[in-house]
Design a protein around this motif. Structure first.
Motif: not given
Length: 207
Positions: A25-44, A73-77
């Protein structure tokens, strides 16, 4: 498809956020608040990597070997966040990442596996330390450099005062020790407390 990459934002989703019940929910809300742009996300890696750190402190293991174990291990997250947020385009290999990054018609937000662009056999002008000085902070900076990103955003579970520079943030262990030296040339680098985007908070545009 064109040879020139469209504007891309690179985002690191901090591992400490992974066990938050409202993560997606938080990630979606943050993405919605951004200027639309191609976005690449990686996970810790979060607590998975914390266990590896504890084992290394206990047994004094080979640092480079531990580094690459953590990368695996990051493949799992990556897979877990892909399951939680199926609207993100999953990118698990270098060929798909290259195709996506050059497609000027595609404005999607993608979830990128770290081992799709970074591994023991990676070659390039940037070499990250293969020890605990490198976390997904610096790995996100590496991806931003590779994609010639317009901005790099670290989504974390804490805030940092605007007067604190990146070397000071590294000294305080807010970002990893290697991070300040690998962000040179990235037009905009910022950190966001994702907890500010949890349900019940006021949604505001940030850029």
């Amino acid at each position: 498809m064109t040879d020139k990459k469209p504007p891309i934002r690179v985002v690191k989703l901090g591992g400490s956020l992974l066990i938050n019940a409202d993560l997606e929910v938080a990630v979606r809300r943050w993405l919605t608040a951004q200027t639309q742009r191609k976005t690449a996300i990686i996970v810790g890696g979060g607590e998975l990597i914390d266990v590896m750190r504890a084992m290394d402190r206990r047994f004094e293991l080979d640092l480079a070997a531990m580094h690459w174990r953590c990368i695996r291990l990051l493949r799992h997250t990556f897979e877990i966040v892909a399951e939680l947020m199926p609207e993100l385009v999953p990118i698990g290999d270098a060929t798909t990442l290259n195709r996506w990054s050059h497609d000027s018609r595609d404005r999607s937000a993608a979830l990128v596996a770290v081992d799709a662009f970074y591994g023991p056999n990676s070659r390039g002008p940037i070499s990250l330390p293969t020890n605990w000085a490198t976390t997904t902070d610096s790995i996100a900076a590496l991806l931003a450099q590779q994609l010639e990103a317009t901005d790099l955003v670290l989504l974390k579970s804490c805030s940092v005062a605007k007067e604190i520079d990146w070397p000071e943030a590294a000294r305080r262990e807010i970002v990893d020790a290697a991070f300040p030296q690998f962000i040179e040339g990235i037009p905009e680098v910022r950190m966001v407390n994702l907890k500010d985007h949890l349900p019940g908070t006021t949604l505001q545009r940030e850029d």
